[in-house]
Design a protein around this motif. Structure first.
Motif, mmCIF file in Angstrom:
data_model
loop_
_atom_site.group_PDB
_atom_site.id
_atom_site.type_symbol
_atom_site.label_atom_id
_atom_site.label_comp_id
_atom_site.label_asym_id
_atom_site.label_seq_id
_atom_site.Cartn_x
_atom_site.Cartn_y
_atom_site.Cartn_z
ATOM 1 N N CYS A 89 0.846 -1.202 0.000
ATOM 2 C CA CYS A 89 0.000 0.000 0.000
ATOM 3 C C CYS A 89 0.878 1.247 0.000
ATOM 4 C CB CYS A 89 -0.900 -0.001 1.240
ATOM 5 S SG CYS A 89 -1.855 1.515 1.450
ATOM 6 N N CYS A 136 -8.409 5.059 -2.899
ATOM 7 C CA CYS A 136 -9.532 4.291 -2.356
ATOM 8 C C CYS A 136 -10.420 5.163 -1.470
ATOM 9 C CB CYS A 136 -9.027 3.085 -1.573
ATOM 10 S SG CYS A 136 -7.859 3.496 -0.253
ATOM 11 N N ALA A 165 -12.870 0.998 -5.684
ATOM 12 C CA ALA A 165 -11.656 1.423 -4.977
ATOM 13 C C ALA A 165 -10.542 0.405 -5.162
ATOM 14 C CB ALA A 165 -11.961 1.626 -3.492
ATOM 15 N N ALA A 166 -10.883 -0.874 -5.075
ATOM 16 C CA ALA A 166 -9.879 -1.925 -5.273
ATOM 17 C C ALA A 166 -9.326 -1.873 -6.695
ATOM 18 C CB ALA A 166 -10.483 -3.296 -4.974
ATOM 19 N N CYS A 211 -6.847 1.069 -7.136
ATOM 20 C CA CYS A 211 -5.628 1.077 -6.327
ATOM 21 C C CYS A 211 -4.399 0.911 -7.210
ATOM 22 C CB CYS A 211 -5.684 -0.050 -5.293
ATOM 23 S SG CYS A 211 -4.201 -0.128 -4.283
ATOM 24 N N ILE A 254 -5.468 -3.708 -2.448
ATOM 25 C CA ILE A 254 -6.784 -4.031 -1.895
ATOM 26 C C ILE A 254 -7.349 -5.267 -2.572
ATOM 27 C CG2 ILE A 254 -9.137 -3.215 -1.521
ATOM 28 C CD1 ILE A 254 -7.986 -0.345 -1.843
#
Length: 65
Positions: free
Chosen positions: A12, A18, A52-53, A56, A61
């Motif tokens: 990350c 996200c 959001a995943a 990324c 995610i």
């Protein structure tokens, strides 16, 4: 059936992408780290969490459902 949100914190980059899409679930705090606000978000935010995943940049995610 609820989904489970997982973040690989080793990859990350805390870009906040996200959080822009699903602020109910993801938060980058002032310490620069990402926090998962809901590990098992409900169906009302499922589409946003998946988006959001997908957005990324480091693919940190993953979603289990």
């Amino acid at each position: 059936n609820d989904m489970k949100v997982n973040v690989d914190f080793d990859v990350c980059a805390s870009t906040g992408a996200c959080m822009q899409v699903a602020p109910e679930v993801f938060e980058v705090r002032s310490d620069g780290y990402l926090y998962i606000l809901q590990e098992n978000p409900g169906p009302e935010v499922a589409d946003k969490v998946r988006e959001a995943a997908d957005l990324c940049p480091t693919a940190a995610i993953t979603i289990e459902d």
